[in-house]
Scaffold this motif. Structure first.
Motif, PDB file in Angstrom:
ATOM      1  N   UNK A   3       1.061  -1.113  -0.083  1.00 57.23           N
ATOM      2  CA  UNK A   3       0.039  -0.191   0.215  1.00 57.23           C
ATOM      3  C   UNK A   3       0.962   1.262   0.121  1.00 57.23           C
ATOM      4  N   UNK A 299      -3.997   7.526  11.255  1.00 56.45           N
ATOM      5  CA  UNK A 299      -5.284   7.237  12.149  1.00 56.45           C
ATOM      6  C   UNK A 299      -5.805   5.977  11.990  1.00 56.45           C
ATOM      7  N   UNK A 300      -5.644   5.451  10.580  1.00 57.86           N
ATOM      8  CA  UNK A 300      -5.968   4.076  10.196  1.00 57.86           C
ATOM      9  C   UNK A 300      -5.236   2.977  10.351  1.00 57.86           C
ATOM     10  N   UNK A 301      -3.883   3.418  10.797  1.00 57.00           N
ATOM     11  CA  UNK A 301      -2.937   2.182  11.087  1.00 57.00           C
ATOM     12  C   UNK A 301      -1.508   2.486  10.549  1.00 57.00           C
ATOM     13  N   UNK A 302      -1.063   3.534   9.981  1.00 60.25           N
ATOM     14  CA  UNK A 302       0.157   3.434   9.475  1.00 60.25           C
ATOM     15  C   UNK A 302       1.020   4.116  10.519  1.00 60.25           C
ATOM     16  N   UNK A 303       2.413   3.633  10.742  1.00 58.98           N
ATOM     17  CA  UNK A 303       3.264   4.076  11.728  1.00 58.98           C
ATOM     18  C   UNK A 303       4.153   4.964  11.175  1.00 58.98           C
TER      19      UNK A 303
ATOM     20  N   UNK B  88       4.739   4.457  19.961  1.00 58.39           N
ATOM     21  CA  UNK B  88       4.064   4.894  18.630  1.00 58.39           C
ATOM     22  C   UNK B  88       3.411   3.705  17.759  1.00 58.39           C
ATOM     23  N   UNK B  89       4.673   3.083  17.565  1.00 62.43           N
ATOM     24  CA  UNK B  89       4.476   1.921  16.579  1.00 62.43           C
ATOM     25  C   UNK B  89       3.534   1.000  17.092  1.00 62.43           C
ATOM     26  N   UNK B  92      -0.208   2.456  16.666  1.00 63.56           N
ATOM     27  CA  UNK B  92      -0.370   2.331  15.380  1.00 63.56           C
ATOM     28  C   UNK B  92      -0.985   0.943  14.877  1.00 63.56           C
ATOM     29  N   UNK B  93      -0.436  -0.286  15.603  1.00 63.41           N
ATOM     30  CA  UNK B  93      -0.822  -1.553  15.468  1.00 63.41           C
ATOM     31  C   UNK B  93      -2.283  -1.847  16.085  1.00 63.41           C
ATOM     32  N   UNK B  95      -4.409   0.601  16.606  1.00 67.87           N
ATOM     33  CA  UNK B  95      -5.487   1.088  15.506  1.00 67.87           C
ATOM     34  C   UNK B  95      -5.790   0.432  14.195  1.00 67.87           C
ATOM     35  N   UNK B  96      -4.660  -0.296  13.722  1.00 64.87           N
ATOM     36  CA  UNK B  96      -4.906  -0.820  12.455  1.00 64.87           C
ATOM     37  C   UNK B  96      -5.916  -1.945  12.427  1.00 64.87           C
ATOM     38  N   UNK B 124      -2.930  -2.264   4.480  1.00 66.19           N
ATOM     39  CA  UNK B 124      -1.927  -2.004   5.747  1.00 66.19           C
ATOM     40  C   UNK B 124      -1.766  -3.333   6.453  1.00 66.19           C
TER      41      UNK B 124
END
Lengths: 392, 238
Positions: A3, A299-303, B88-89, B92-93, B95-96, B124
């Motif tokens: 992606x 917000x939707x998951x990318x770090x 932070x990582x 994100x995980x 959230x994903x 993702x």
């Protein structure tokens, strides 16, 4: 498809203006360096070519203590028997005054270098005949070839009578009459434009010096320079010969040229650096215009690393496309310059060698520059707080 | 961290647990308390509204729940995972895998098509073939009434359609928790009602938890619970 690659390409290709500007910045940077290199390397090669053809041969042999006293035929014969030598010849150089006696008011020039040559051997060992722009090469013991600058100073032309005066080894003036048979001129003036050429035996007779200033050797293959130097030195081991390849003989001239090339390449690389700033600016504009979308992706998951990678991919694509375009344009210029024997005005024609390795390396530098230029904008994205970015 | 394997899941059905959550912006004399000692739980499958006047801390609270911002004090647990001190990582995980977002301004990626926007959360995670992801995205787009718009650019849609795409994007990974930040704030009344009905229908059908920040409480009709905030504190939970 990953992606990050998808998002990177979509962002990039939807901004064609910015993308093309960045690609062209890389391509121009590559092209400028290639043009600099091709041009100045061509000049250096042309100088080496002319030095080989007219001044030094592939190997230049002199005597450390003065002039060479060995018989011409012995040395030339030894060299020719190696099977590696296309031709070898000796020259004796001195300085002379010359007087154009065809004019009602005689025209004189003083302190002009006069080069005595072996006519037949000279034609085998050098490209001296190529410098004759008017008339012919030496046809007799009392024929003379004038360099174009000397001829101009003397207001002389083919067939004009000349009186040449040298000082012999006893300090007495010796004068001989000559007839101009040729005018010598080369682009760049590295040959005999400011000299005169006569038969070496005539010069020896006038000066009373039965010797030579130098021995020039022309090879079938320049790669054999070292081997010839080794064999000659071994043959005359007990003597004071100085045997130099063209690289050594022309070192002082070439060192200056190479410094110039290095400097001009440096200028080219500074140009590349300014292109890098152009890419940074363009990519910062893209980052700024995409702050909200960066926030959404976060917000939707990318770090942070994912977002950084998206912009590094963009820099890599810009660098790759710019490098490819730069390679094509650089190669086209180099091949054109090589095939047409590029020259500028009255200067010597460049001896360009198309070096795909150099062009590829320069293009690779452009690619690395694209990647490097994306790092700062990419890093800036990590400073964005997603909560803030989504509301930007 | 793999949030699916994370230890610490408690024996209840809480999807969100806020424990004395505090958020202070700035420091010293110029600090602003946005959230002050906020505690509550949201159960799996609930449809919850967070309401309050402007500046009451609604969006700040939603950002805390969505792990977009870190609290100054207290703890926030998502599906049993204490996310307060995650890197932070790792956030994100979480959230994903567990959270879907619907924003007031739609926040679609303008350079992607409708279906690509919806596929993005799946890409993702990276599970499955591209064709399978596309099929799933088209299925969800069909659910939100956009089956015929899949190849359009996101910015070619009307506001209501864009918000439907945003809903589809939020739901496509089947997250346990869907957060909406004024999702109808930029829509006309008809589109607003359509989107509200869609979210409530999906909540019933898919049993996903919806937490919605809104000014338009009445438009949502009956919901499971409503958290009313005032000056950064919970005024009531109805």
């Amino acid at each position: 498809m990953d992606y990050r690659f998808k998002v990177a390409t979509s962002m990039l290709f939807k901004r064609k203006g910015s993308m093309f500007a960045a690609i062209i910045a890389v391509a121009i940077a590559v092209l400028v360096i290639v043009i600099n290199y091709v041009t100045f390397d061509g000049v250096a090669n042309a100088i080496i070519r002319d030095l080989v053809d007219f001044r030094f041969g592939h190997v230049l042999i002199t005597d450390r203590d003065g002039n060479i006293e060995r018989p011409d035929r012995e040395m030339i014969g030894f060299l020719e028997n190696t099977g590696m030598v296309e031709g070898a010849t000796v020259r004796l150089t001195d300085s002379a005054s010359i007087n154009n006696t065809s004019s009602a008011v005689p025209v004189r020039a003083y302190g002009i270098p006069v080069i005595g040559v072996l006519p037949d051997e000279e034609l085998d060992a050098t490209r001296i005949a190529d410098t004759i722009v008017e008339g012919t090469f030496l046809v007799s013991r009392h024929s003379i070839i004038l360099g174009s600058s000397v001829a101009e100073d003397l207001d002389a032309g083919i067939g004009d009578p000349m009186r040449l005066k040298v000082t012999d080894r006893s300090g007495n003036d010796q004068t001989e009459r000559f007839t101009v048979v040729g005018i010598s001129k080369t682009a760049g003036g590295l040959a005999f434009d400011t000299s005169m050429i006569i038969d070496i035996e005539t010069l020896r007779d006038m000066t009373g010096r039965d010797e030579s200033s130098e021995l020039l050797v022309r090879l079938f293959d320049q790669q054999d320079s070292g081997e010839i130097a080794r064999q000659f030195s071994a043959r005359y081991a007990g003597e004071r010969f100085k045997v130099e390849t063209i690289e050594e003989a022309g070192e002082s001239i070439l060192a200056g040229i190479r410094s110039g090339i290095a400097f001009i390449n440096l200028v080219g690389y500074f140009g590349m650096l300014s292109s890098a700033f152009g890419i940074i600016t363009i990519m910062m504009m893209i980052v700024t215009s995409k702050i909200r979308e960066i926030g959404v992706m976060r917000a939707i998951g990318s770090n942070k690393a994912d977002v950084m990678i998206i912009f590094v991919i963009q820099g890599t694509l810009i660098g790759a496309m710019g490098a490819a375009l730069g390679f094509i344009l650089g190669s086209a210029y180099a091949l054109y310059a090589q095939n047409v024997g590029l020259s500028f005005g009255e200067s010597l024609s460049l001896a360009v060698r198309y070096d795909p390795g150099f062009v590829a390396n320069t293009a690779l530098t452009g690619l690395v520059m694209g990647v490097a230029a994306s790092l700062y904008p990419a890093w800036r994205t990590t400073k964005l707080e997603p909560a803030e970015a989504t509301r930007y | 961290m793999n949030p699916r394997r994370r230890r610490g899941i408690r024996g209840n059905t809480s999807i969100v647990e806020s424990v004395r959550l505090t958020k202070i912006y700035g420091s010293g004399d110029i600090s602003t308390v946005a959230l002050n000692d906020v505690s509550f739980e949201i159960q799996r499958g609930e449809f919850v509204l967070i309401v309050g006047q402007s500046g009451s801390g609604k969006s700040t609270l939603l950002h805390m729940i969505g792990l977009l911002d870190k609290p100054t004090g207290g703890r926030i647990l998502i599906d049993g995972i204490d996310a307060t001190f995650l890197s932070d990582s790792d956030r994100s995980e979480v959230r994903r895998h567990k959270i879907g977002f619907i924003f007031q301004a739609f926040n679609l990626l303008a350079d992607l098509t409708v279906v690509e926007n919806v596929m993005l959360p799946m890409m993702m995670i990276g599970n499955g073939a591209s064709s399978a992801m596309r099929g799933e995205a088209e299925l969800v787009l069909g659910k939100v009434g956009l089956a015929k718009q899949v190849e359009k650019q996101a910015n070619q849609l009307s506001g209501g359609q864009m918000q439907r795409v945003a809903v589809a994007r939020a739901l496509v990974n089947r997250p346990a928790l869907v957060l909406g930040d004024e999702p109808t704030g930029n829509l006309d009344s008809k589109s607003s009602q359509d989107v509200i009905n869609l979210m409530k229908e999906l909540n019933r059908e898919l049993k996903q938890t919806f937490v919605i920040v809104t000014h338009a409480r009445e438009a949502f009709g009956n919901v499971d619970r409503t958290i009313v905030l005032k000056d950064g504190k919970i005024e009531s939970i109805e």
